[in-house]
Write an enzyme that holds these catalytic residues in place. Structure first.
Site: not given
Ligand code: PRP
Ligand code: URA
Length: 205
Positions: A102, A106, A197, A200
């Protein structure tokens, strides 16, 4: 669309510790594994079986075994935190990967990786702990369908009403299994009360 929420005292217990901001990554990973196990059982209740007769030490028994191998597709990177329980429980499981991230401003997900095993005729479970706007899940489900899957299930740890609605609109055929269905998104598109997150916290970044 069908939304299935885990209702079990142990799930509530583990989820509360997972949400707690004082939980360190090592414990966070263990708790994510435990919820993954419970979700893996719930999300596969309707798996097809076939007959198999075995000889017990005492007599012949007409039993059942799984009819088809499973595929799991974790969405990188946080989905990796839910993958191991599926590998531990299911024989002959194969794994595909979709990499999505993400944008911090945005909240729109960008695709950076995709690798799929053969999917024709397979039951596919797409794994991502957080279903927030639903953009990542909807995009991943589209990728997996384009790669040949027809029977999909989405499995997450925390969902939001917005995320469930987005997946239901884009993929009404895909059931959603979640350990907790939370209240709403904040203005940065994070889930409330949520757990922050997930990626993280899983990896200490
Ligand atoms: C997080 C999570 C999902 C996404 C959800 O990943 O693991 O993939 O956000 O958000 P959405 O429903 O609004 O699309 P992130 O993009 O932070 O990447 P990561 O898994 O590498 O931390
Ligand atoms: N991705 C995350 O890891 N946490 C949230 O709350 C939303 C998106």
């Amino acid at each position: 669309m069908s939304l299935h929420v885990l209702h079990h005292p142990l799930a509530a217990h583990v989820m509360t510790h997972l949400r707690d901001q004082s939980t360190k990554p090592a414990t966070f990973r263990t708790l994510a594994y435990q919820l993954g196990l419970m979700l893996a059982i719930e999300a596969t209740r309707d798996l097809a079986t076939k007959d198999k007769t075995v000889q017990t030490p005492l007599e012949t028994h007409a039993g059942q075994v799984l009819a088809r191998p499973l595929v799991v597709v974790p969405i990188l990177r946080a989905g990796l935190g839910m993958m191991q329980p599926f590998l531990d429980l299911f024989p002959d499981v194969s794994v595909g990967y979709v990499g999505l991230e993400r944008d911090h401003e945005t909240a729109v997900a960008r695709s950076y990786y995709c690798k799929m095993p053969p999917l024709t005729g397979k039951r596919v479970l797409v794994l991502d702990p957080m279903l927030a706007t639903g953009g990542s899940a909807a995009q991943a489900l589209t990728v997996v369908k384009e790669a040949g899957a027809h029977e999909l299930t989405f499995v997450c740890i925390v969902s939001s009403p917005e995320g469930v609605a987005a997946v239901a609109a884009a993929h009404p055929d895909v059931p959603i299994y979640t350990a907790a269905h939370d209240r709403e998104l904040n203005d940065r598109r994070y889930i409330l009360p949520g757990l922050g997150d997930f990626g993280d916290r899983l990896y200490g970044t």
